[in-house]
Design a protein around this motif. Structure first.
Motif, PDB file in Angstrom:
ATOM      1  N   ARG A 111       0.858  -1.190   0.000  1.00 40.68           N
ATOM      2  CA  ARG A 111       0.000   0.000   0.000  1.00 40.68           C
ATOM      3  C   ARG A 111       0.894   1.240   0.000  1.00 40.68           C
ATOM      4  O   ARG A 111       1.565   1.542   0.996  1.00 40.68           O
ATOM      5  CB  ARG A 111      -0.916   0.007   1.217  1.00 40.68           C
ATOM      6  N   GLU A 112       0.928   1.925  -1.115  1.00 36.73           N
ATOM      7  CA  GLU A 112       1.743   3.134  -1.218  1.00 36.73           C
ATOM      8  C   GLU A 112       1.171   4.219  -0.304  1.00 36.73           C
ATOM      9  O   GLU A 112      -0.051   4.378  -0.184  1.00 36.73           O
ATOM     10  CB  GLU A 112       1.760   3.633  -2.659  1.00 36.73           C
ATOM     11  N   LEU A 113       2.070   4.975   0.330  1.00 39.49           N
ATOM     12  CA  LEU A 113       1.675   6.055   1.228  1.00 39.49           C
ATOM     13  C   LEU A 113       2.266   7.367   0.723  1.00 39.49           C
ATOM     14  O   LEU A 113       3.454   7.416   0.374  1.00 39.49           O
ATOM     15  CB  LEU A 113       2.168   5.777   2.653  1.00 39.49           C
ATOM     16  N   ASP A 114       1.465   8.420   0.695  1.00 36.84           N
ATOM     17  CA  ASP A 114       1.964   9.721   0.250  1.00 36.84           C
ATOM     18  C   ASP A 114       2.260  10.651   1.419  1.00 36.84           C
ATOM     19  O   ASP A 114       2.460  11.851   1.247  1.00 36.84           O
ATOM     20  CB  ASP A 114       0.977  10.377  -0.718  1.00 36.84           C
ATOM     21  N   HIS A 115       2.261  10.074   2.637  1.00 36.24           N
ATOM     22  CA  HIS A 115       2.567  10.849   3.840  1.00 36.24           C
ATOM     23  C   HIS A 115       3.077   9.875   4.902  1.00 36.24           C
ATOM     24  O   HIS A 115       2.960   8.665   4.750  1.00 36.24           O
ATOM     25  CB  HIS A 115       1.312  11.562   4.349  1.00 36.24           C
ATOM     26  N   LEU A 116       3.661  10.420   5.954  1.00 37.70           N
ATOM     27  CA  LEU A 116       4.096   9.581   7.063  1.00 37.70           C
ATOM     28  C   LEU A 116       2.866   9.163   7.865  1.00 37.70           C
ATOM     29  O   LEU A 116       2.210   9.992   8.495  1.00 37.70           O
ATOM     30  CB  LEU A 116       5.081  10.331   7.961  1.00 37.70           C
ATOM     31  N   ALA A 117       2.556   7.893   7.830  1.00 35.90           N
ATOM     32  CA  ALA A 117       1.362   7.403   8.529  1.00 35.90           C
ATOM     33  C   ALA A 117       1.603   7.357  10.028  1.00 35.90           C
ATOM     34  O   ALA A 117       2.686   6.983  10.492  1.00 35.90           O
ATOM     35  CB  ALA A 117       0.991   6.019   8.008  1.00 35.90           C
ATOM     36  N   THR A 118       0.589   7.717  10.781  1.00 28.79           N
ATOM     37  CA  THR A 118       0.676   7.603  12.234  1.00 28.79           C
ATOM     38  C   THR A 118       0.521   6.135  12.635  1.00 28.79           C
ATOM     39  O   THR A 118       0.016   5.313  11.853  1.00 28.79           O
ATOM     40  CB  THR A 118      -0.441   8.411  12.906  1.00 28.79           C
ATOM     41  N   PRO A 119       0.933   5.767  13.834  1.00 24.56           N
ATOM     42  CA  PRO A 119       0.715   4.398  14.301  1.00 24.56           C
ATOM     43  C   PRO A 119      -0.759   4.005  14.256  1.00 24.56           C
ATOM     44  O   PRO A 119      -1.090   2.860  13.931  1.00 24.56           O
ATOM     45  CB  PRO A 119       1.247   4.430  15.737  1.00 24.56           C
ATOM     46  N   GLN A 120      -1.639   4.933  14.587  1.00 21.88           N
ATOM     47  CA  GLN A 120      -3.072   4.638  14.548  1.00 21.88           C
ATOM     48  C   GLN A 120      -3.539   4.337  13.128  1.00 21.88           C
ATOM     49  O   GLN A 120      -4.353   3.423  12.913  1.00 21.88           O
ATOM     50  CB  GLN A 120      -3.867   5.821  15.121  1.00 21.88           C
ATOM     51  N   GLU A 121      -3.018   5.088  12.156  1.00 23.04           N
ATOM     52  CA  GLU A 121      -3.371   4.824  10.762  1.00 23.04           C
ATOM     53  C   GLU A 121      -2.880   3.448  10.320  1.00 23.04           C
ATOM     54  O   GLU A 121      -3.602   2.721   9.631  1.00 23.04           O
ATOM     55  CB  GLU A 121      -2.762   5.897   9.852  1.00 23.04           C
ATOM     56  N   ILE A 122      -1.664   3.116  10.704  1.00 22.60           N
ATOM     57  CA  ILE A 122      -1.113   1.811  10.335  1.00 22.60           C
ATOM     58  C   ILE A 122      -1.955   0.694  10.937  1.00 22.60           C
ATOM     59  O   ILE A 122      -2.284  -0.294  10.262  1.00 22.60           O
ATOM     60  CB  ILE A 122       0.352   1.691  10.791  1.00 22.60           C
ATOM     61  N   ALA A 123      -2.331   0.832  12.191  1.00 26.14           N
ATOM     62  CA  ALA A 123      -3.165  -0.184  12.831  1.00 26.14           C
ATOM     63  C   ALA A 123      -4.484  -0.337  12.089  1.00 26.14           C
ATOM     64  O   ALA A 123      -4.961  -1.464  11.866  1.00 26.14           O
ATOM     65  CB  ALA A 123      -3.409   0.192  14.295  1.00 26.14           C
ATOM     66  N   GLN A 124      -5.075   0.771  11.686  1.00 23.68           N
ATOM     67  CA  GLN A 124      -6.356   0.711  10.975  1.00 23.68           C
ATOM     68  C   GLN A 124      -6.203   0.095   9.590  1.00 23.68           C
ATOM     69  O   GLN A 124      -7.050  -0.693   9.142  1.00 23.68           O
ATOM     70  CB  GLN A 124      -6.947   2.110  10.857  1.00 23.68           C
ATOM     71  N   LEU A 125      -5.124   0.435   8.889  1.00 21.34           N
ATOM     72  CA  LEU A 125      -4.867  -0.144   7.564  1.00 21.34           C
ATOM     73  C   LEU A 125      -4.696  -1.656   7.657  1.00 21.34           C
ATOM     74  O   LEU A 125      -5.203  -2.406   6.810  1.00 21.34           O
ATOM     75  CB  LEU A 125      -3.627   0.482   6.937  1.00 21.34           C
ATOM     76  N   ILE A 126      -3.985  -2.112   8.678  1.00 21.47           N
ATOM     77  CA  ILE A 126      -3.796  -3.549   8.860  1.00 21.47           C
ATOM     78  C   ILE A 126      -5.133  -4.226   9.130  1.00 21.47           C
ATOM     79  O   ILE A 126      -5.451  -5.275   8.544  1.00 21.47           O
ATOM     80  CB  ILE A 126      -2.803  -3.813  10.007  1.00 21.47           C
ATOM     81  N   ALA A 127      -5.936  -3.625  10.005  1.00 13.90           N
ATOM     82  CA  ALA A 127      -7.244  -4.199  10.323  1.00 13.90           C
ATOM     83  C   ALA A 127      -8.137  -4.255   9.090  1.00 13.90           C
ATOM     84  O   ALA A 127      -8.835  -5.256   8.847  1.00 13.90           O
ATOM     85  CB  ALA A 127      -7.917  -3.385  11.429  1.00 13.90           C
ATOM     86  N   GLU A 128      -8.118  -3.198   8.291  1.00 14.75           N
ATOM     87  CA  GLU A 128      -8.937  -3.169   7.077  1.00 14.75           C
ATOM     88  C   GLU A 128      -8.502  -4.246   6.086  1.00 14.75           C
ATOM     89  O   GLU A 128      -9.341  -4.904   5.450  1.00 14.75           O
ATOM     90  CB  GLU A 128      -8.855  -1.793   6.423  1.00 14.75           C
ATOM     91  N   GLN A 129      -7.187  -4.424   5.944  1.00 18.40           N
ATOM     92  CA  GLN A 129      -6.688  -5.429   4.999  1.00 18.40           C
ATOM     93  C   GLN A 129      -7.057  -6.837   5.463  1.00 18.40           C
ATOM     94  O   GLN A 129      -7.442  -7.688   4.653  1.00 18.40           O
ATOM     95  CB  GLN A 129      -5.167  -5.303   4.850  1.00 18.40           C
ATOM     96  N   ILE A 130      -6.964  -7.083   6.757  1.00 14.09           N
ATOM     97  CA  ILE A 130      -7.343  -8.400   7.286  1.00 14.09           C
ATOM     98  C   ILE A 130      -8.829  -8.657   7.043  1.00 14.09           C
ATOM     99  O   ILE A 130      -9.223  -9.748   6.601  1.00 14.09           O
ATOM    100  CB  ILE A 130      -7.005  -8.502   8.787  1.00 14.09           C
ATOM    101  N   ASP A 131      -9.665  -7.663   7.295  1.00 16.17           N
ATOM    102  CA  ASP A 131     -11.101  -7.820   7.067  1.00 16.17           C
ATOM    103  C   ASP A 131     -11.389  -8.118   5.597  1.00 16.17           C
ATOM    104  O   ASP A 131     -12.255  -8.953   5.270  1.00 16.17           O
ATOM    105  CB  ASP A 131     -11.856  -6.561   7.498  1.00 16.17           C
ATOM    106  N   LEU A 132     -10.668  -7.445   4.710  1.00 11.05           N
ATOM    107  CA  LEU A 132     -10.853  -7.682   3.279  1.00 11.05           C
ATOM    108  C   LEU A 132     -10.452  -9.100   2.906  1.00 11.05           C
ATOM    109  O   LEU A 132     -11.177  -9.802   2.185  1.00 11.05           O
ATOM    110  CB  LEU A 132     -10.031  -6.659   2.487  1.00 11.05           C
ATOM    111  N   TRP A 133      -9.315  -9.547   3.407  1.00  7.80           N
ATOM    112  CA  TRP A 133      -8.846 -10.903   3.095  1.00  7.80           C
ATOM    113  C   TRP A 133      -9.770 -11.967   3.680  1.00  7.80           C
ATOM    114  O   TRP A 133      -9.940 -13.035   3.095  1.00  7.80           O
ATOM    115  CB  TRP A 133      -7.424 -11.095   3.616  1.00  7.80           C
ATOM    116  N   ARG A 134     -10.352 -11.663   4.832  1.00  8.21           N
ATOM    117  CA  ARG A 134     -11.243 -12.652   5.467  1.00  8.21           C
ATOM    118  C   ARG A 134     -12.503 -12.920   4.636  1.00  8.21           C
ATOM    119  O   ARG A 134     -13.136 -13.960   4.789  1.00  8.21           O
ATOM    120  CB  ARG A 134     -11.630 -12.180   6.869  1.00  8.21           C
ATOM    121  N   THR A 135     -12.854 -11.991   3.792  1.00  2.76           N
ATOM    122  CA  THR A 135     -14.006 -12.204   2.917  1.00  2.76           C
ATOM    123  C   THR A 135     -13.599 -12.800   1.579  1.00  2.76           C
ATOM    124  O   THR A 135     -14.447 -13.042   0.724  1.00  2.76           O
ATOM    125  CB  THR A 135     -14.746 -10.874   2.659  1.00  2.76           C
TER     126      THR A 135
END
Length: 392
Positions: A111-135
């Motif tokens: 996932r390309e990033l155009d800014h420095l992601a915060t830890p909270q953003e990274i956690a949310q991106l990981i959760a979203e990707q897992i949810d997507l893969w689970r389906t």
């Protein structure tokens, strides 16, 4: 799941752990090979394999016909359906993958990033990707844990990221943030330290007891150490920060004033001379390899000279059998690895360097993710019964 351990089960737990580690790290093994490797009798092996199969951690496969006399022994393999989520946040992208207990990379995304992601953003991106893969691709998988490889200092005791300077993270409880976002057990480690473990177990340093690993990424240079076959973390887990050392750069080679190694030997500088705003590892390597521009040739040569001095210093201190280089450092070395080794030996003490080898990371761009997955699998490998959650 319910704790099925009973008093006195310590020996059984250790044996289950031992078998699971063997097929996880060595690949599919026959029951006969497991019997030989562990010294346990055949009936005990059969019982332990049956328990691991019940937990859906291993599968038994029909043996290949080998022409030998006698009943062939079934082959036991770690399950590809048991997976860990591995993630590597960087300044320009989030690399994330699902890696099977059998070592397969089930699925991988950048996932390309155009800014420095915060830890909270990274956690949310990981959760979203897992949810997507689970389906989709992971709909029937057992996801046991998440592992993060972070380019910074990670406190071993609790996964607190003390500092990831290029990400601008300071004293961040990344483990807890990701665990809350995903609902999964989470481990966090320094990216290069995890890369060292991955290359030691599965890659270029497999079977080698004394290893220096240097990782070159978008956030600079990190390192990991294997000494007498054991990963070395240091008192707080911060060992291996080779990129912060000062290699004694000559005036003509200096570009960063009084900068440290990672200021001089730099992926950003290579991208700049190659005319690239950003690129993944294979793309950067291909562009540098194909270029005939003097600016590219000169910058690669300059960085190789500085890198050789840093490696010679490390070889003098640690006397490794193998130095493994990952990321853009593998690209630098790959331009002429024999010549780089010759220059390192010329600067090091002869006795320390006479038998050393320099090898590119065999796991290539998967090395950090494989290391993160290995950390995520550790609780399961240590106690399969308590940790496994069979799919419903």
């Amino acid at each position: 799941m319910t704790d099925t351990h009973a008093p006195g089960d310590g020996v059984r737990q250790r044996n289950l752990s031992r078998l699971l580690r063997l097929v996880h790290r060595e690949g599919p093994l026959s029951r006969a090979s497991l019997t030989e490797a562990t010294g346990l009798n055949r009936s005990t092996i059969a019982d332990l394999v049956a328990e691991l199969a019940r937990l859906e951690l291993v599968v038994e496969q029909a043996p290949a016909a080998d022409g030998r006399v006698g009943r062939p022994s079934p082959v036991v393999a770690a399950s590809a359906g048991v997976v860990a989520i591995a993630a590597n946040p960087e300044v320009d992208a989030l690399e994330i993958a699902a890696i099977g207990l059998d070592g397969s990379v089930c699925v991988r995304e950048r996932r390309e990033l155009d800014h420095l992601a915060t830890p909270q953003e990274i956690a949310q991106l990981i959760a979203e990707q897992i949810d997507l893969w689970r389906t989709g691709v992971l709909a029937s998988a057992q996801i046991v844990a998440v592992g993060l490889a972070v380019p910074g200092l990670v406190r071993a005791s609790d996964g607190l990221v003390r500092t990831a300077p290029h990400l601008k993270w300071t004293d961040v409880p990344v483990r807890d943030l990701v665990a809350r976002a995903t609902g999964l057990a989470t481990t966090v480690g320094n990216d290069a330290s995890l890369g060292a473990i991955a290359e030691h177990l599965f890659g270029a340093a497999r079977g080698i007891d004394d290893v220096i690993y240097l990782n070159g990424g978008a956030s600079g240079i990190g390192g990991g150490l294997i000494v007498h076959g054991v990963p070395v973390g240091g008192a707080g887990g911060y060992a291996g920060e080779f990129g912060q050392n000062r290699p004694g750069t000559t005036v003509t080679d200096r570009r960063a004033g009084d900068g440290v190694l990672e200021d001089e030997v730099s992926r950003a500088r290579l991208l700049s001379v190659a005319g690239l705003a950003s690129a993944d590892e294979p793309t950067l390597a291909a562009v540098l390899r194909a270029s005939t521009a003097p600016s590219v040739t000169e910058e690669v040569a300059r960085q190789r000279r500085i890198l050789s001095t840093a490696l010679a210093n490390a070889v003098n201190v640690l006397n490794p059998s193998v130095v493994v280089l990952g990321g853009f450092l593998a690209t630098l070395a790959g331009h002429d690895i024999a010549e780089l080794l010759q220059v390192v030996r010329a600067q090091a003490m002869p006795a320390c360097a006479e038998d050393v080898e320099i090898r590119p990371a065999l796991l290539a761009e998967d090395r950090l993710l494989v290391g993160a997955a290995e950390a995520a699998f550790e609780a399961l490998l240590r106690d399969p019964v308590l940790t496994a959650v069979p799919a419903e």
